[in-house]
Enzyme design. Sequence first.
Site, PDB file in Angstrom:
ATOM      1  CD  GLU A 293      -2.883  -0.953   2.481  1.00  0.00           C
ATOM      2  OE1 GLU A 293      -2.805   0.042   3.235  1.00  0.00           O
ATOM      3  OE2 GLU A 293      -3.702  -1.875   2.658  1.00  0.00           O
TER       4      GLU A 293
ATOM      5  CD  GLU B  88     -10.003  -0.244  -0.128  1.00  0.00           C
ATOM      6  OE1 GLU B  88      -8.895  -0.810  -0.206  1.00  0.00           O
ATOM      7  OE2 GLU B  88     -10.837  -0.493   0.762  1.00  0.00           O
TER       8      GLU B  88
HETATM    9  O1  KIV Z   1      -6.951  -6.694   2.057  1.00  0.00           O
HETATM   10  C1  KIV Z   1      -7.731  -6.725   1.097  1.00  0.00           C
HETATM   11  O2  KIV Z   1      -8.617  -7.570   0.985  1.00  0.00           O
HETATM   12  C2  KIV Z   1      -7.580  -5.712   0.077  1.00  0.00           C
HETATM   13  C3  KIV Z   1      -8.691  -5.541  -0.894  1.00  0.00           C
HETATM   14  C4  KIV Z   1      -9.815  -4.824  -0.265  1.00  0.00           C
HETATM   15  C5  KIV Z   1      -8.233  -4.853  -2.130  1.00  0.00           C
HETATM   16  O3  KIV Z   1      -6.596  -5.034   0.048  1.00  0.00           O
END
Ligand code: KIV
Length: 313
Positions: free
Chosen positions: A162, A229
């Site tokens: 991220e 997201e």
């Molecule tokens: O952790 C997860 O499931 C994610 C998705 C929401 C993209 O990062």
Amino acid sequence: MHLLCEIEKRTDMSQPNDPTQTSAQDGAAAPYGGVPPAGGPARRRKVTVRTIADMRQAGEKISMLTAYDATFAAAADAAGIDSLLVGDSLGMVCQGRTSTVGVSLEDIAYHTQCVSRGLEKSNGAALLVADLPFGSYHRSADQAMASSIRLMQAGAHMVKLEGGGWTTETVRFLVERGIPVCGHLGLTPQTVSALGGYRVQGRDEDGAAKLLRDAGELDQAGASMLVLEMIPARLAAELTGAMNSCATIGIGAGSGTDGQVLVMHDMLGLNIGKMPRFVRNFADGSNGVQASFAAYARAVKDGSFPVDAQHAW
Ligand code: KIV
């Protein structure tokens, strides 16, 4: 539903040195469900990094779904899902936490192994992406490399991390060393405290400009995929159009991305709290879990999910 109910009949699943596996000589089928047999229905070709690039180029939408265990992974794969994500959302849906922050690298490695076994035993085709959890790549590129090696050895084909800006050099470092990477921008749950809650990102001019800049840098650094997201649909579409080779995968980012991802429990209507706006319950009107997965895969492919006015901002 046969996938989840059928007693495992195959005898080739037993591992000679694994006492937890039922041996073929026992003559008994392993209880507790089991993954579907390999080589049954016509199998798809393996989905690779190259397949993803080709799909993006051809304008074929990419379906991604989270998975955390062998049986659901095999069912999702058999339903035609292109990519499975072992997301750190497992902190919420499997571990009952309130955020992803407490999820460890070993947690992700464990669930990656489970999903990988499910794909292996069912001769699955989906591309397996595993999340690098909070704290496992933040200190240095070397730390990110060590964490990625752990997940690749657990069976991942790609790792996801991220953030933008500071992550660019880490992504380049991993990609140069043969680790395919998926980025994640917009609402980044690992830093939800810093973001001040689960809210739409990139709504103002500065925020949108930063997202465009960060995405461009990740693309240049060699990221193969990029999860977007909770960002406005128009921004996600613009950002997707600006990518050189990276495929964008939206969740709450509208219909203009190269693909979509949902958390499995959400799309099966198992969310205990309030359902996020960007989710559709695919179990509604579907005949079982695998049919729900197939309905999702179809809706992503034919563009009927998401509907911007309903699922995006
Ligand atoms: O952790 C997860 O499931 C994610 C998705 C929401 C993209 O990062």
